[in-house]
Design a protein around this motif. Structure first.
Motif: not given
Ligand SMILES: Cc1cc2nc3c(=O)[nH]c(=O)nc-3n(C[C@H](O)[C@H](O)[C@H](O)COP(=O)(O)OP(=O)(O)OC[C@H]3O[C@@H](n4cnc5c(N)ncnc54)[C@H](O)[C@@H]3O)c2cc1C
Length: 585
Positions: A168-177, A182-197, A393-394
């Motif tokens: 579940v963890g590997v699948f979820t991490r990859e899919e959400v990442r 791939d989201d064209p609307d988010d600025p880089e800083a927002t992407k970074c925050l979401k990735l950390a979340m 990126e963990s």
């Protein structure tokens, strides 16, 4: 309140008549948690009077542990009644007026719920910044979409692809990442925050699953756990009230506290006359990897049976008392089984059951309660969630021991303050929870305060005036919090864990089904060599039965799963004797 003698003795159905005329089987239940109490109660209500519950610790309740401090009750174990419609715990609590009146809007609704009646979750980063509400909401929606996908593998038989490693963890991490990147609307800083979340959400999810990491949880089996519909409830007076209600129907002499069991000597009739085994046992179906030899025991008690009579099971306690029994219901946790199955059963368990014990998972989820003089959080804040920006990126949720605190996912505000005072409730799981358990209160309070200062950006937060925490992993009577389907396991392993011993060809005995027996046989023809008649001296059926949360295929890890599993095993015995006496009349 129910008397244990009344229903059986006064009734004239075949079961009651049989129990009166043909004698009472002796049933020993190991463990006075919800499963054990539910099993004992169900048997007593059906007229079984020779029932004993042996509990290692000095109180009932097991993983339900409510601690009263001042006016408030804090739950070190189970907190929520998960779902209402058809949930036996809910119905028991509701019928006895234990639930608070709540409106739909007030009830906690989600798995990872951002809102509750006392406000909004505050997602803070290790640099002391609050993640904007809209970013949190977008991430939460995205995460929950992917969570729904994880359910489909089991529910719709969707094939698991190799990259996910069935995790579940590997699948979820990859899919959400991928979706974030791939989201064209988010600025880089927002992407970074979401990735950390992602990592923060996966920590919360691991606490909910009680796994070390969601990477350990089987993707193909994940969707089998079933949510009961309806709101989630707490019991303000303490979850232990449910346990007490169950125990009210059980006479005090039935439950022996402070009575740890050392070994269950089963299969006595097929082994040799009387007394527990001393040499290593087993042949055929029985696993021979059963570790060190069994403990010697005393002669069984007479209890009115013939001298030659063979008790199929002898329960050897740590204080060296040996209690003979016809049936034993084992309710100890999967953690205890993992740790002790080699010495706990003589002969050793069948290979198939041992494999299920190994394959299924149980980890530690602990709680940390911190009480503050004054709240340093705003009235609108219902929780403080820790997001480490450097974890974007963990690929793992494992930390070196000295960084154990990174696994604390956050602190919830206990509400309402008039009841609880100013208390935060934190969660930590996995190996890091075990490290936390080894630290002293002072060190844990210190480190939690430091984290709260760092993430809120407020260096003036004082140390809490009181700390209370659980230690489920190191407690020898639990060895973990609750079970999950580990990568490599499935619901079939849960069934194997639940299967009574000795194994028999008969589906009736194995599954507790209601197939009819042939006249002239005590049991079905498939197990005609087995007998309930003690004088026939052959293998007796259902000597050792297994219940407890980990044995419930759909509701494992919950209080309702535990309770239902106890009732299930009692029903197996009740049904067997019902059929047996029906044949005999
Ligand atoms: C931190 C935490 C949070 C939880 N939150 C929730 C929640 O919100 N909602 C929910 O529904 N569920 C929750 N659960 C799960 C729930 O508490 C358990 O699923 C349930 O209580 C298990 O009951 P049981 O009877 O199967 O096992 P237990 O309660 O473990 O009972 C087994 C008993 O066996 C005894 N025992 C062990 N070894 C021996 C021995 N050798 N001899 C004799 N006795 C022995 C133990 O002392 C114990 O009392 C939570 C659990 C934990 C730990």
């Amino acid at each position: 309140m129910q008397s244990c003698e009344s229903s059986g003795d006064s009734a004239n159905d075949p079961l009651s008549r049989g129990l009166r005329r043909r004698g009472q089987p002796r049933v020993v239940v190991i463990g006075a948690g919800l499963a054990g109490l539910a099993a004992a109660k169900a048997l007593l209500e059906q007229g079984f009077t020779d029932v004993t519950v042996l509990e290692a610790s000095t109180c009932i309740g097991g993983r339900v542990q409510s601690v009263k401090l001042g006016h408030a009750t804090f739950e070190l174990g189970a907190t929520w009644i998960h779902g209402s419609h058809g949930n036996p715990i809910y119905h028991l609590a509701e019928a006895n007026g234990l639930l608070e009146e709540t409106t739909d809007g007030e009830r906690s609704v989600g798995r990872i719920s951002l809102y509750s009646k006392n406000g909004v979750a505050c997602y803070l980063t290790n640099r002391g910044h609050r993640i904007p509400k809209d970013v949190v909401e977008e991430f939460s929606d995205l995460y929950n979409e992917v969570y729904n996908l994880t359910q489909e593998f089991f529910r719709h038989g969707k094939p698991v692809n190799a990259e996910s490693q069935n995790s579940v963890g590997v699948f979820t991490r990859e899919e959400v990442r991928n979706r974030i990147r791939d989201d064209p609307d988010d600025p880089e800083a927002t992407k970074c925050l979401k990735l950390a979340m992602i990592q923060q959400y996966l920590k919360v999810e691991s606490c909910e699953s009680s796994s070390h990491s969601m990477d350990d949880v089987s993707l193909s089996a994940f969707g089998e756990w079933t949510e009961i519909p309806g709101a989630h409830h707490i019991i303000p007076s303490g979850f232990i009230r449910v346990v007490e209600l169950l125990a009210e129907g059980i006479p005090a002499h039935v439950i022996q506290l402070g009575k740890p069991v050392r070994c269950v000597h089963w299969d006595q009739a097929s082994a040799r006359p009387r007394g527990p085994e001393i040499e290593p046992w087993g042949e055929g179906d029985h696993n021979l990897d059963a570790g060190e030899g069994g403990q010697g025991g005393e002669e069984p008690r007479g209890d009115g049976r013939d001298e030659d009579e063979q008790w199929p099971v002898l329960v050897e306690c740590e204080d060296c008392e040996v209690i003979p029994a016809d049936h034993v219901i084992v309710t100890v946790s999967l953690g205890v089984l993992k740790r002790q199955y080699t010495s706990f059963f003589r002969p050793g368990l069948p290979t198939e059951k041992v494999a299920a014990i190994h394959r299924l998972g149980i980890g530690t989820t602990d709680k940390i309660f911190l009480e503050f003089e004054e709240p340093f959080w705003g009235p609108e804040c219902n929780s403080i969630q820790f997001v480490w920006e450097d974890e974007a990126e963990s690929g793992t949720l494992t930390y070196p021991p000295e960084l154990w605190y990174r696994k604390i996912c956050g602190f919830d505000v206990l509400y309402p303050p008039e009841r609880y005072g100013h208390v935060l409730s934190g969660w930590i799981c996995g190996e890091e929870a075990l490290v936390m358990e080894k630290c002293d209160d002072e060190a844990v309070a210190e480190i939690c305060t430091e984290m709260l200062r760092q993430f809120t950006g407020n260096p003036n937060i004082p140390k809490p005036r009181r700390i209370l925490r659980s230690a489920w992993g190191s407690n020898p009577y639990f060895r973990g919090s609750y079970s999950y389907t580990q990568v490599g396991s499935s619901g079939a392993d849960v069934e194997k864990l639940a299967k009574p011993l000795p194994y028999t060809e008969s589906s009736k005995l194995a599954q507790g089904s209601s197939s009819k027996q042939q006249p002239g046989h005590l049991l079905s023809s498939k197990c005609s060599e087995q007998s309930l008649d003690p004088n026939r001296g052959s293998i007796k059926p259902m000597q050792v039965l297994f219940s407890g949360e980990a044995t419930h295929r759909k509701y494992y890890s919950t209080t309702h799963g535990a309770l239902l599993s106890g009732q299930r095993e009692a029903a197996r015995l009740i049904e067997m004797y019902q059929d047996l006496f029906q044949q005999g009349t």
